[in-house]
Design an enzyme around this catalytic site. Structure first.
Site, PDB file in Angstrom:
ATOM      1  N   ASN A 159      28.660 -10.198   8.932  1.00 18.76           N
ATOM      2  CA  ASN A 159      27.555 -11.158   8.990  1.00 18.76           C
ATOM      3  C   ASN A 159      26.480 -10.732   7.984  1.00 18.76           C
ATOM      4  O   ASN A 159      25.804  -9.731   8.189  1.00 18.76           O
ATOM      5  CB  ASN A 159      27.004 -11.179  10.424  1.00 18.76           C
ATOM      6  CG  ASN A 159      25.846 -12.146  10.599  1.00 18.76           C
ATOM      7  OD1 ASN A 159      25.282 -12.641   9.640  1.00 18.76           O
ATOM      8  ND2 ASN A 159      25.500 -12.401  11.853  1.00 18.76           N
ATOM      9  N   CYS A 184      19.330 -16.114   9.823  1.00 17.16           N
ATOM     10  CA  CYS A 184      20.656 -16.561   9.348  1.00 17.16           C
ATOM     11  C   CYS A 184      20.687 -18.042   8.990  1.00 17.16           C
ATOM     12  O   CYS A 184      21.591 -18.486   8.292  1.00 17.16           O
ATOM     13  CB  CYS A 184      21.716 -16.274  10.394  1.00 17.16           C
ATOM     14  SG  CYS A 184      21.728 -14.570  10.892  1.00 17.16           S
ATOM     15  N   HIS A 218      27.941 -20.707   9.503  1.00 20.43           N
ATOM     16  CA  HIS A 218      27.416 -19.336   9.365  1.00 20.43           C
ATOM     17  C   HIS A 218      28.502 -18.356   9.816  1.00 20.43           C
ATOM     18  O   HIS A 218      29.135 -18.540  10.863  1.00 20.43           O
ATOM     19  CB  HIS A 218      26.163 -19.202  10.237  1.00 20.43           C
ATOM     20  CG  HIS A 218      25.658 -17.806  10.346  1.00 20.43           C
ATOM     21  ND1 HIS A 218      25.528 -16.978   9.256  1.00 20.43           N
ATOM     22  CD2 HIS A 218      25.248 -17.080  11.428  1.00 20.43           C
ATOM     23  CE1 HIS A 218      25.052 -15.809   9.660  1.00 20.43           C
ATOM     24  NE2 HIS A 218      24.883 -15.847  10.975  1.00 20.43           N
TER      25      HIS A 218
HETATM   26  N1  ACO Z   1      33.637  -1.604  20.650  1.00 22.89           N
HETATM   27  C1  ACO Z   1      34.145  -1.534  21.878  1.00 22.89           C
HETATM   28  N2  ACO Z   1      33.537  -2.048  22.970  1.00 22.89           N
HETATM   29  C2  ACO Z   1      32.370  -2.692  22.775  1.00 22.89           C
HETATM   30  C3  ACO Z   1      31.795  -2.818  21.503  1.00 22.89           C
HETATM   31  C4  ACO Z   1      32.464  -2.240  20.412  1.00 22.89           C
HETATM   32  N3  ACO Z   1      32.001  -2.307  19.157  1.00 22.89           N
HETATM   33  N4  ACO Z   1      30.642  -3.507  21.622  1.00 22.89           N
HETATM   34  C5  ACO Z   1      30.504  -3.827  22.920  1.00 22.89           C
HETATM   35  N5  ACO Z   1      31.542  -3.319  23.608  1.00 22.89           N
HETATM   36  C6  ACO Z   1      31.798  -3.391  25.058  1.00 22.89           C
HETATM   37  C7  ACO Z   1      30.562  -3.663  25.865  1.00 22.89           C
HETATM   38  O1  ACO Z   1      29.869  -2.463  26.112  1.00 22.89           O
HETATM   39  C8  ACO Z   1      31.136  -4.286  27.107  1.00 22.89           C
HETATM   40  O2  ACO Z   1      31.589  -3.245  27.941  1.00 22.89           O
HETATM   41  P1  ACO Z   1      31.406  -3.382  29.548  1.00 22.89           P
HETATM   42  O3  ACO Z   1      32.206  -4.597  29.942  1.00 22.89           O
HETATM   43  O4  ACO Z   1      31.965  -2.098  30.036  1.00 22.89           O
HETATM   44  O5  ACO Z   1      29.942  -3.557  29.784  1.00 22.89           O
HETATM   45  C9  ACO Z   1      32.363  -5.035  26.617  1.00 22.89           C
HETATM   46  O6  ACO Z   1      32.655  -4.511  25.305  1.00 22.89           O
HETATM   47  C10 ACO Z   1      32.149  -6.524  26.496  1.00 22.89           C
HETATM   48  O7  ACO Z   1      30.889  -6.748  25.886  1.00 22.89           O
HETATM   49  P2  ACO Z   1      30.412  -8.195  25.519  1.00 22.89           P
HETATM   50  O8  ACO Z   1      29.030  -8.099  24.928  1.00 22.89           O
HETATM   51  O9  ACO Z   1      30.617  -9.131  26.655  1.00 22.89           O
HETATM   52  O10 ACO Z   1      31.474  -8.576  24.368  1.00 22.89           O
HETATM   53  P3  ACO Z   1      31.623  -9.901  23.619  1.00 22.89           P
HETATM   54  O11 ACO Z   1      32.988 -10.416  23.744  1.00 22.89           O
HETATM   55  O12 ACO Z   1      30.492 -10.860  23.896  1.00 22.89           O
HETATM   56  O13 ACO Z   1      31.466  -9.439  22.085  1.00 22.89           O
HETATM   57  C11 ACO Z   1      29.806  -9.460  20.379  1.00 22.89           C
HETATM   58  C12 ACO Z   1      30.274  -8.805  21.683  1.00 22.89           C
HETATM   59  C13 ACO Z   1      30.848  -9.199  19.333  1.00 22.89           C
HETATM   60  C14 ACO Z   1      28.488  -8.805  19.999  1.00 22.89           C
HETATM   61  C15 ACO Z   1      29.633 -10.984  20.603  1.00 22.89           C
HETATM   62  O14 ACO Z   1      28.895 -11.223  21.770  1.00 22.89           O
HETATM   63  C16 ACO Z   1      28.955 -11.667  19.442  1.00 22.89           C
HETATM   64  O15 ACO Z   1      29.443 -11.670  18.331  1.00 22.89           O
HETATM   65  N6  ACO Z   1      27.820 -12.304  19.717  1.00 22.89           N
HETATM   66  C17 ACO Z   1      27.072 -12.978  18.664  1.00 22.89           C
HETATM   67  C18 ACO Z   1      26.266 -11.956  17.923  1.00 22.89           C
HETATM   68  C19 ACO Z   1      25.649 -12.518  16.677  1.00 22.89           C
HETATM   69  O16 ACO Z   1      26.192 -13.386  16.038  1.00 22.89           O
HETATM   70  N7  ACO Z   1      24.475 -11.972  16.329  1.00 22.89           N
HETATM   71  C20 ACO Z   1      23.755 -12.375  15.203  1.00 22.89           C
HETATM   72  C21 ACO Z   1      23.195 -13.737  15.443  1.00 22.89           C
HETATM   73  S1  ACO Z   1      21.878 -14.163  14.465  1.00 22.89           S
HETATM   74  C22 ACO Z   1      22.388 -13.805  12.980  1.00 22.89           C
HETATM   75  O17 ACO Z   1      23.503 -14.127  12.610  1.00 22.89           O
HETATM   76  C23 ACO Z   1      21.504 -12.975  12.108  1.00 22.89           C
END
Ligand code: ACO
Length: 340
Positions: free
Chosen positions: A297, A125, A267
């Protein structure tokens, strides 16, 4: 080396200028409602946690370089130049059509460009910030006058649509810029660029299969190793910290304050990451270019797409200061401060 990123700063009499921008998003949309039918998720959860409402998805017969081609043609047209004038091209991508030949070579052929140097940038990214930094250095050194930089991805082909934490995030798209040597009466320039990478955090976001370490096999399919795997929460924290630090480095290197920056283009990974970086600097939201709600993304393509949209709709104007910042798999990261 001071701070987190390695700095590239103005040193020669030449300056570079983004002469034209272009972008392309495939027609097909994947909405949150569509995803609700595939995995246990909801529109409300996705919007609250990511800000994303839809993503564009390439058609089955569209390869990454097909998207890149349209974005590049639009950038060339906006720059008032042609593929024949390009002296060097860079294709920033994590989803090249195939391992060999490179995406930049495939794109060069599709564009009908001259047989000049063409190179892929593999910085996920952060690729476009890396690519723009390299293009600026080529122009600044006097080696080239016209460099094409494309950020393009068809990431959806590496997404497991059974995994709710990743499938909600990614979309396809392409953005491109033509970087030219600025004329004396053109005030554009890159003030500085700051690049970093921390390979010790490589496992946070990985596509394990398809390389020489893990070539395709039945085992790859059985373990779903052909898909992106991510530790979202850790990436989130790292992204906010890294992009904030690298923006601060860009400001410090140029003895500027954030209120001298007209536009921040981060980004586009997640609206909460973008908001967290914005609020760290106290930037008014209207000075931050955001389109993640409509694109998801698109990895190396997010910044050039957002830049092109803001240039074309008149938000970003000549003479304004624009700060780009990115992070991605690697983990790579970068910032680049320019006068557009
Ligand atoms: N729908 C509903 N629930 C979900 C989903 C979904 N799509 N995805 C995860 N959950 C649940 C999880 O299972 C978890 O449940 P639990 O508490 O029972 O275990 C709960 O939601 C919370 O999960 P978290 O991972 O803590 O949620 P968070 O608020 O961190 O959001 C997310 C998750 C959206 C993935 C976030 O962490 C994020 O955006 N991180 C950055 C990811 C990123 O940018 N990746 C690419 C980077 S490199 C590049 O850009 C190529």
């Amino acid at each position: 080396m001071k701070g987190q990123g390695m700095t590239a700063q103005a040193s020669s009499s030449y300056r570079s200028r983004i002469a034209g921008t272009g972008s392309y998003l495939p027609e097909k949309l994947l909405t949150n409602a569509d995803l609700e039918k595939l995995v246990d998720t909801s529109d409300a959860w996705i919007v609250e946690r990511t800000g994303i409402r839809q993503r564009h998805i390439a058609a089955p017969d569209q390869a990454m370089t097909d998207l890149a081609l349209i974005a590049a043609q639009r950038a060339l047209e906006a720059a008032g130049t042609t593929a024949q004038e390009i002296d060097f091209s860079l294709c920033c991508t994590a989803s090249a059509d195939q391992p060999m030949p490179s995406a930049a070579c495939v794109l060069q052929h599709k564009l009908g460009a001259r047989p000049v140097g063409a190179l892929d940038i593999a910085a996920a990214c952060s690729g476009f910030v890396y690519g723009l930094t390299i293009a600026d250095q080529f122009v600044r050194s006097g080696m080239y006058k016209n460099v094409l930089v494309v950020g393009a991805e068809v990431l959806h082909r590496y997404v497991n649509y059974k995994e709710r934490d990743t499938c909600i995030l990614f979309g396809d798209g392409a953005g491109a810029v033509v970087v030219q040597r600025a004329k004396d009466d053109q005030e554009s320039k890159v003030y500085s660029a700051h690049l970093a990478a921390d390979g010790s955090l490589g496992d946070l976001f990985i596509l394990a299969a398809g390389g020489s370490k893990m070539p395709f096999s039945q085992e790859v399919l059985e373990t779903n190793s052909q898909y992106l795997k991510m530790k979202g929460r850790e990436i989130f924290k790292n992204a906010v910290r890294t992009m904030s630090n690298l923006c601060q480095e860009a400001l410090d290197a140029n003895e500027m304050k954030m209120d001298q920056v007209d536009w921040l283009i981060p980004h586009q990974a997640n609206l909460r990451i973008i908001d967290a970086v914005g609020s760290y600097f106290g930037i008014p939201p209207e000075k931050v270019v955001v389109n993640v709600q409509d694109t998801g993304n698109t990895s190396a393509a997010t910044i050039p797409i957002a830049l092109d949209e803001a240039v074309r709709d008149g938000r970003i104007k000549r003479g304004q200061n624009v700060l780009l910042t990115a992070f991605g798999a690697g983990l790579t990261s970068g910032s680049l401060l320019m006068r557009y």
